[in-house]
Write a protein that holds these residues in place. Structure first.
Motif, short mmCIF file in Angstrom:
data_model
loop_
_atom_site.label_atom_id
_atom_site.label_comp_id
_atom_site.label_asym_id
_atom_site.label_seq_id
_atom_site.Cartn_x
_atom_site.Cartn_y
_atom_site.Cartn_z
N THR A 135 -14.31 -104.39 42.60
CA THR A 135 -15.30 -103.33 42.44
C THR A 135 -16.36 -103.39 43.53
O THR A 135 -16.93 -104.45 43.79
CB THR A 135 -15.99 -103.43 41.06
OG1 THR A 135 -15.00 -103.40 40.02
CG2 THR A 135 -16.97 -102.29 40.85
N LEU A 136 -16.62 -102.25 44.15
CA LEU A 136 -17.73 -102.10 45.09
C LEU A 136 -18.94 -101.56 44.35
O LEU A 136 -18.83 -100.61 43.57
CB LEU A 136 -17.37 -101.13 46.21
CG LEU A 136 -16.34 -101.58 47.24
CD1 LEU A 136 -15.93 -100.39 48.11
CD2 LEU A 136 -16.88 -102.70 48.11
N PHE A 137 -20.10 -102.15 44.62
CA PHE A 137 -21.36 -101.70 44.03
C PHE A 137 -22.29 -101.26 45.15
O PHE A 137 -22.40 -101.93 46.18
CB PHE A 137 -22.03 -102.83 43.25
CG PHE A 137 -21.24 -103.35 42.08
CD1 PHE A 137 -21.41 -102.83 40.82
CD2 PHE A 137 -20.31 -104.36 42.27
CE1 PHE A 137 -20.68 -103.32 39.74
CE2 PHE A 137 -19.56 -104.86 41.20
CZ PHE A 137 -19.75 -104.33 39.94
N MET A 138 -22.97 -100.15 44.94
CA MET A 138 -23.94 -99.65 45.92
C MET A 138 -24.86 -98.66 45.22
O MET A 138 -24.64 -98.30 44.07
CB MET A 138 -23.24 -98.99 47.09
CG MET A 138 -22.60 -97.65 46.76
SD MET A 138 -21.03 -97.38 47.61
CE MET A 138 -19.99 -98.61 46.83
N HIS A 139 -25.86 -98.18 45.96
CA HIS A 139 -26.80 -97.26 45.34
C HIS A 139 -26.27 -95.84 45.32
O HIS A 139 -26.20 -95.21 44.27
CB HIS A 139 -28.14 -97.30 46.07
CG HIS A 139 -29.17 -96.41 45.44
ND1 HIS A 139 -29.62 -96.60 44.15
CD2 HIS A 139 -29.80 -95.30 45.90
CE1 HIS A 139 -30.49 -95.66 43.85
NE2 HIS A 139 -30.61 -94.85 44.89
N PHE A 144 -12.09 -101.28 52.30
CA PHE A 144 -12.98 -102.36 51.87
C PHE A 144 -12.39 -103.19 50.72
O PHE A 144 -13.11 -103.96 50.08
CB PHE A 144 -14.35 -101.79 51.49
CG PHE A 144 -15.07 -101.22 52.69
CD1 PHE A 144 -15.69 -102.06 53.61
CD2 PHE A 144 -15.10 -99.86 52.92
CE1 PHE A 144 -16.34 -101.55 54.72
CE2 PHE A 144 -15.76 -99.33 54.02
CZ PHE A 144 -16.37 -100.18 54.94
N GLY A 145 -11.10 -103.04 50.46
CA GLY A 145 -10.40 -103.93 49.55
C GLY A 145 -10.82 -103.82 48.10
O GLY A 145 -10.99 -104.84 47.42
N ALA A 146 -10.98 -102.60 47.61
CA ALA A 146 -11.44 -102.40 46.24
C ALA A 146 -10.63 -101.33 45.55
O ALA A 146 -9.90 -100.56 46.18
CB ALA A 146 -12.92 -102.02 46.23
N LYS A 147 -10.75 -101.25 44.24
CA LYS A 147 -10.07 -100.22 43.45
C LYS A 147 -11.04 -99.22 42.84
O LYS A 147 -10.62 -98.19 42.32
CB LYS A 147 -9.22 -100.86 42.36
CG LYS A 147 -10.00 -101.62 41.31
CD LYS A 147 -9.09 -102.18 40.22
CE LYS A 147 -8.17 -103.25 40.79
NZ LYS A 147 -7.36 -103.89 39.70
N ARG A 148 -12.35 -99.51 42.91
CA ARG A 148 -13.33 -98.57 42.34
C ARG A 148 -14.69 -98.81 42.97
O ARG A 148 -14.95 -99.85 43.58
CB ARG A 148 -13.42 -98.74 40.82
CG ARG A 148 -14.01 -100.06 40.36
CD ARG A 148 -14.09 -100.16 38.86
NE ARG A 148 -12.78 -100.30 38.26
CZ ARG A 148 -12.19 -101.48 38.03
NH1 ARG A 148 -12.78 -102.61 38.38
NH2 ARG A 148 -11.01 -101.54 37.47
N MET A 149 -15.58 -97.82 42.78
CA MET A 149 -16.99 -97.92 43.18
C MET A 149 -17.87 -97.71 41.95
O MET A 149 -17.55 -96.87 41.09
CB MET A 149 -17.37 -96.85 44.20
CG MET A 149 -16.74 -96.95 45.55
SD MET A 149 -17.42 -95.62 46.60
CE MET A 149 -16.18 -95.64 47.90
N VAL A 150 -18.98 -98.43 41.92
CA VAL A 150 -20.01 -98.22 40.91
C VAL A 150 -21.29 -97.86 41.64
O VAL A 150 -21.72 -98.58 42.55
CB VAL A 150 -20.21 -99.48 40.05
CG1 VAL A 150 -21.41 -99.31 39.12
CG2 VAL A 150 -18.95 -99.79 39.25
N MET A 151 -21.91 -96.73 41.25
CA MET A 151 -23.06 -96.18 41.97
C MET A 151 -24.18 -95.78 41.03
O MET A 151 -23.94 -95.42 39.88
CB MET A 151 -22.62 -94.93 42.76
CG MET A 151 -21.62 -95.21 43.86
SD MET A 151 -20.60 -93.75 44.28
CE MET A 151 -19.29 -93.90 43.06
N GLY A 152 -25.40 -95.81 41.56
CA GLY A 152 -26.56 -95.25 40.88
C GLY A 152 -26.94 -93.95 41.57
O GLY A 152 -26.12 -93.12 41.88
N HIS A 153 -28.27 -93.78 41.79
CA HIS A 153 -28.83 -92.73 42.66
C HIS A 153 -28.82 -91.32 42.07
O HIS A 153 -29.83 -90.64 42.08
CB HIS A 153 -28.10 -92.75 44.00
CG HIS A 153 -28.70 -91.86 45.05
ND1 HIS A 153 -30.05 -91.82 45.32
CD2 HIS A 153 -28.11 -90.99 45.93
CE1 HIS A 153 -30.28 -90.96 46.30
NE2 HIS A 153 -29.13 -90.45 46.69
#
Length: 337
Positions: free
Chosen positions: A190-194, A257-266
């Motif tokens: 999982t990728l995490f970012m704003h 970037f070697g991930a299966k999903r993104m988690v975002m805020g914003h």
């Protein structure tokens, strides 16, 4: 019998030994540098809890961390080896930003001692504060930084302006700390970012990506990703645009970037619930936690491929382990191109 006095040299030695830890603790940290390594990847984490935009509401932050079982009634870390990810925008819109920062700084230490981690990511409001854009800083919040400057505010300036500049400078209490945080983090798949990670970002690795964002926060560099409207602190495409517009690009950037999903805020979800789009490849956790947005408490829990929303009224399963990987990208014909 009266004992003989301690010789002066011994007294001095004892005093130095007692004072040394205090002097060491009080010694200022070296300011961060753009070249400093920022850890951006973690593997083998059994439980991750992610919380979105806080915007100065320390009571809501405390409540949601307690709801997720990460802190106790006294606000102390009880999450064990869990990792907490806060996806940025702790600052602005409410007066208690400093208390939020101090809570998370303390929990960083307590979690690490227990074998867990607290990850605070950069949001666009953190970047704005470090770069002197104070459009969303309330007068009460600004005044709370007055003690951070050795000199008072100039005549006619708002109370706390000088202290805010010091606090968010590279040498300041919060500026130094924030400049050592990543913008994008990967934990297992999982990728995490704003904001969001669109496929045009000029980076092939997370290290390159985080350096591109952070270069705006250090003087003498060309414009970078912290001020780029399409950078990971600002991009809203996955949250707002039709899915076919980004489906293929999303798959490309996840592979890169070697991930299966993104988690975002914003981008506020609007209904106070965690949002899911693109077949579970994107999740949106800015539910409006702050009282400014209605105080909709929510946290996302990730245990392997099981993703669960945590709300005050209970837990809701979002993605079950049967969802093992992202579906193949839609063809251009299917996207209507």
């Amino acid at each position: 019998m009266r004992s003989s006095p301690v010789p002066v040299p011994a007294r001095l030695t004892a005093g130095v030994l007692l004072l040394a830890p205090l002097l060491w603790a009080a010694a200022p940290e070296a300011p961060p540098r753009l070249e400093d390594a920022v850890q951006d990847t973690f593997q083998g984490v059994a439980r991750v809890v992610a919380v979105g935009d806080v915007h100065g509401d320390v009571e809501a932050l405390t409540e949601v961390l307690r709801l997720a079982g990460l802190i106790d009634e006294k606000g102390r870390w009880v999450g064990g080896k869990a990792h907490l990810v806060q996806t940025g925008d702790i600052a602005d819109r409410a007066p208690r930003t400093r208390e939020c920062y101090e809570l998370l700084r303390r929990l960083e230490r307590e979690a690490a001692a227990a074998g867990g981690r607290v990850h605070v990511l950069l949001g666009n409001h953190e970047a704005m504060n470090m770069l002197g854009d104070l459009r969303y800083v309330t007068p009460e919040e600004l005044a709370s930084y007055a003690d951070q400057s050795p000199t008072p505010d100039a005549e006619g300036q708002p109370r706390g302006l000088a202290g805010h500049r010091v606090a968010f400078s590279p040498e300041g209490r919060y500026g130094r700390w924030l400049r050592s945080r990543p913008a994008v983090l990967r934990i297992d798949g999982t990728l995490f970012m704003h904001g969001g990670l669109q496929p045009g970002v000029p980076a092939r690795t997370l290290a390159e990506l985080n350096r591109w964002v952070r270069q705006d926060l250090f003087t003498g560099n060309p414009p970078g990703g912290a001020t780029d409207s399409q950078g990971p602190l600002w991009f809203r495409g996955y949250a707002k645009d039709p899915e076919p517009q980004w489906s293929e690009g999303l798959d490309e950037v996840l592979r890169r970037f070697g991930a299966k999903r993104m988690v975002m805020g914003h981008t506020p979800t609007g209904d106070g619930r965690i949002g899911v789009r693109f077949g579970g490849r994107t999740l949106f956790i800015d539910t409006g936690l702050s009282a400014y947005y209605g105080r909709h408490l929510a946290a996302l829990e990730i245990r392997g491929d099981r993703l669960t929303a945590i709300y005050p009224e209970g837990r809701v399963e979002l993605l079950a382990p049967a969802v093992k990987s992202a579906p193949p990208p839609a063809s251009k014909a299917a996207q209507g191109r």
